[in-house]
Design an enzyme around this catalytic site. Structure first.
Site, PDB file in Angstrom:
ATOM      1  N   TYR A 160     -39.955  13.468  -1.528  1.00 26.66           N
ATOM      2  CA  TYR A 160     -41.179  13.126  -0.785  1.00 26.66           C
ATOM      3  C   TYR A 160     -40.859  12.402   0.524  1.00 26.66           C
ATOM      4  CZ  TYR A 160     -40.101   8.639  -2.830  1.00 26.66           C
ATOM      5  OH  TYR A 160     -39.431   7.491  -3.176  1.00 26.66           O
ATOM      6  N   GLY A 161     -39.562  12.139   0.760  1.00 28.00           N
ATOM      7  CA  GLY A 161     -39.149  11.454   1.992  1.00 28.00           C
ATOM      8  C   GLY A 161     -38.088  12.291   2.690  1.00 28.00           C
ATOM      9  N   GLU A 216     -29.310   7.627  -2.559  1.00 26.11           N
ATOM     10  CA  GLU A 216     -30.547   6.847  -2.812  1.00 26.11           C
ATOM     11  C   GLU A 216     -30.244   5.483  -3.437  1.00 26.11           C
ATOM     12  OE1 GLU A 216     -33.394   8.093  -1.712  1.00 26.11           O
ATOM     13  OE2 GLU A 216     -32.447   9.952  -1.109  1.00 26.11           O
ATOM     14  N   VAL A 243     -35.772  17.953  -9.050  1.00 27.23           N
ATOM     15  CA  VAL A 243     -35.930  16.639  -8.426  1.00 27.23           C
ATOM     16  C   VAL A 243     -37.000  16.763  -7.339  1.00 27.23           C
ATOM     17  CG1 VAL A 243     -33.912  17.005  -6.910  1.00 27.23           C
ATOM     18  CG2 VAL A 243     -34.773  14.698  -7.261  1.00 27.23           C
TER      19      VAL A 243
END
Ligand code: SIN
Length: 178
Positions: free
Chosen positions: A19-20, A92, A16
């Site tokens: 990016y945050g 998420e 996975v």
């Protein structure tokens, strides 16, 4: 609610791409992690957050991916067991979808997944001048903490990995009042 979920192999670990907050806040177990990048995407503070970094009536701003021909988004990938996705999907859930992506490492590419909040989700905020986004970020706070912390920690983690992201660093600069 996760809107759409790419099928995962139920027996094999999956990469996975983070990016945050996944880059700097690992509240999940993983077998391995590596810096990597994905092509054709840019990171932007265009997603609203009312479950983590803001409230229903005053959402904060968190990052999502927008399609950007020829650009790269750098981050960190994690190899996780199938059962970990229950936790990640819940974390998420505010507008993000799990989509397939090719992740590039220095050693080569792998197939993986990434959580992306598209412009069609209800919490999507879209672009705004960096100064305005920073004012919103400095004001907002949610169950996971301040929106300011999210930005500062993301910028710190990117710098630590030697990455340059003009959008993130510009918003951070406004957040810090620089
Ligand atoms: C990610 O970190 O990869 C997704 C966005 C976030 O949770 O901040």
């Amino acid at each position: 609610m996760l809107l759409n979920m790419i099928h995962l192999n139920p027996t094999q670990p999956t990469w996975v791409f983070g990016y945050g907050s996944l880059i700097w806040k690992q509240d999940f177990t993983y077998l391995e992690s590596r810096p990597g990048r994905i092509t054709g995407w840019a990171r932007r503070f265009w997603q609203g957050s009312h479950d983590h970094r803001g409230l229903e009536h005053d959402p904060g701003r968190v990052v999502t991916l927008v399609a950007a021909d020829g650009e790269h988004c750098e981050g960190r990938a994690f190899l996780v067991k199938p059962e970990v996705f229950e936790h990640l999907d819940h974390r998420e859930k505010n507008g993000y979808e799990r989509i397939a992506v090719e992740i590039a490492f220095d050693s080569g590419g792998v197939d993986g997944v990434v959580y992306r909040a598209s412009e069609n989700n209800e919490a999507f905020l879209g672009p705004a001048p960096s100064e305005e986004m920073a004012a919103q970020i400095n004001r907002c706070e949610g169950p996971s903490g301040s929106n300011r912390e999210y930005v500062i920690e993301l910028a710190r983690a990117l710098r630590e990995m030697g990455y340059e992201d003009r959008h993130v660093f510009e918003v951070e600069g406004w957040v810090l009042g620089e």
